[in-house]
Scaffold this active site. Structure first.
Site, PDB file in Angstrom:
ATOM      1  CB  CYS B 118     -55.272 -36.134 -11.009  1.00  0.00           C
ATOM      2  SG  CYS B 118     -55.655 -35.707 -12.724  1.00  0.00           S
ATOM      3  CB  CYS B 121     -54.391 -36.779 -16.637  1.00  0.00           C
ATOM      4  SG  CYS B 121     -54.680 -35.090 -16.095  1.00  0.00           S
TER       5      CYS B 121
END
Lengths: 219, 218
Positions: B118, B121
């Site tokens: 990711c 985040c």
């Protein structure tokens, strides 16, 4: 927003540092900070997208040096401050002001397991048909919103192919800013590594991103 | 509104806990002060924090994902459903929930290697793997997994040949990805539970192969 959280493709951060037998929390306060932001009372209408946006508003120099749970502390403080649920003075003193009234509706311990298995999700039925179909070539738009978005900079302006469609999902760009769910069709898009990173990338490799319809245009 | 460098000149007023240097104080002290304030105001129940911590320290972790993988290795019908509709297949096991509402399972084969990240985040399938390890949330992995997946894998001790295709999955929406690793050779005699013990957290993120690391690493 174009800030430091959008890390994909950057150089200079060094080696990855896996730890052996890592525990979920390295110090007790990490679990407490994590737990606060999970089980505390949130203002009405608070969303996971607002959560992610608030993390992005952390000053870039602090973002890079603060640990994950330190960033969570920042988010918790911001959520409560911006909703007026705590005041800056209270936060500074770690004590409620004498005028403050105590609530009694926070999540209880025996509700936590069900909360962790709650099935509320971001899928939303949509009446309108999807604009794109699997196998179609698309281009990620060159958009530079100052607010929250989930289109990383490294994919903007790049072409790829729709590999799957997931129905309607809450649009983070709207939901992070109090503009409702504004659901749109969500697709997984495959980008060739060479399209993203140039000729030095491996010819077989690819990166897949989950992108909302308004992020895309026909290629 | 939260403060930022660009549009809020009075951020000291909103961040007194950070002091005049703008450098936040010790997070342990800050956490203690916040928990105590919120408890006093009835905005958090310390016992609920205890229960949350206990859930991720003792109950919700990579053993769940390993169970899914082992079942897929022994039950072709389950595997077929898992690859078609992972959310539906996993629902029956009771693992769906927070950060695990829409699951996509991607299968490693001798020709294809999948890697999950990711970049924006720290999205991660909590309901199947528990909370993410520190390196998954840190800048080096998030920056490099998309531009240099083979270099990242080599750093984890996994050298892939040129003939293998690497597919990176950047979790930009609420879909949560789980890698179905290849079943290690010579495991035909093992039970489902014994197979599950070979499946590490790292193998389900895609930075390792199942059984390639000593037990306990995940």
């Amino acid at each position: 927003m174009n800030t430091i959280h959008d890390l994909g493709g950057m150089h200079g951060f060094g080696a990855i540092a896996p730890e052996r037998d890592e525990s979920p929390f390295h110090e007790t306060w990490e679990g407490r900070a994590g737990g606060i932001l999970e089980v505390m009372t949130f203002p009405p209408g608070f969303t996971v997208d607002r959560f992610r946006y608030l993390r992005e508003t952390l000053r870039p120099d602090l973002y890079l040096v603060q640990s994950y749970y330190e960033q969570w502390l920042y988010i918790a403080e911001q959520v409560l401050l911006e909703a007026g649920m705590i005041s800056a003075e209270e936060l500074a003193r770690g004590k409620a002001s004498p005028q403050s009234t105590k609530r009694n509706d926070s999540m209880r311990a025996d509700a936590v397991w069900d909360f962790l298995h709650d099935r509320a999700h971001s899928g939303r039925p949509l009446a309108q048909a999807p604009r794109f179909t699997s196998g179609q070539r698309v281009r990620a738009r060159n958009m530079q919103p100052a607010g929250h978005t989930r289109l990383p900079r490294y994919a903007r302006g790049r072409s790829g192919m729709i590999v799957s469609h997931h129905g309607g999902h809450v649009l983070p760009d709207a939901s992070a800013h109090g503009k409702g769910d504004a659901p749109q069709h969500l697709y997984t898009v495959r980008f060739a590594a060479r399209e993203l990173w140039g000729a030095a990338a491996h010819p077989r490799d690819s990166v897949h991103l989950d992108l909302w319809e308004s992020y895309l245009e026909p290629a | 509104m939260p403060y930022s460098l660009s549009n809020h000149p009075h951020h000291h007023d909103h961040q007194p806990a950070h002091g005049h240097s703008d450098v936040p104080s010790d997070p342990a002290l800050r956490t203690k002060a916040l928990e105590s304030l919120l408890t006093e105001k009835g905005l958090v129940d310390p016992a609920a924090i205890d229960a949350w911590v206990e859930a991720y320290e003792k109950k919700i972790g990579p053993r769940r994902g390993a169970q899914v993988v082992a079942r897929a290795w022994v039950d072709p019908n389950f595997k077929g459903r898992l690859l078609r509709d992972a959310t539906g297949a996993i629902e029956t096991l009771g693992f769906l929930g927070r950060e695990a509402q829409h699951i996509v399972v991607v299968e490693n084969t001798p020709a294809i290697h999948n890697l999950v990240v990711c970049t924006l985040c720290s999205c991660y399938p909590w309901g199947l793997l528990g909370l993410p390890p520190r390196w998954y949330k840190a800048a080096p992995y998030r920056a490099r997994a998309v531009i240099d997946p083979r270099g990242v894998l080599a750093e984890f001790g996994l050298a892939l040949g040129d003939e293998v295709e690497v597919r990176v999955w950047d979790s930009t929406a609420e879909l949560r990805y789980l890698v179905l690793p290849e079943r290690p050779g010579g495991t035909e005699h093992l039970s489902e539970a014994e197979l599950a013990a070979l499946v590490t957290r790292d193998a389900m993120i895609g930075v390792a192969k199942a059984g390639a690391l000593r037990e306990g690493r995940a």
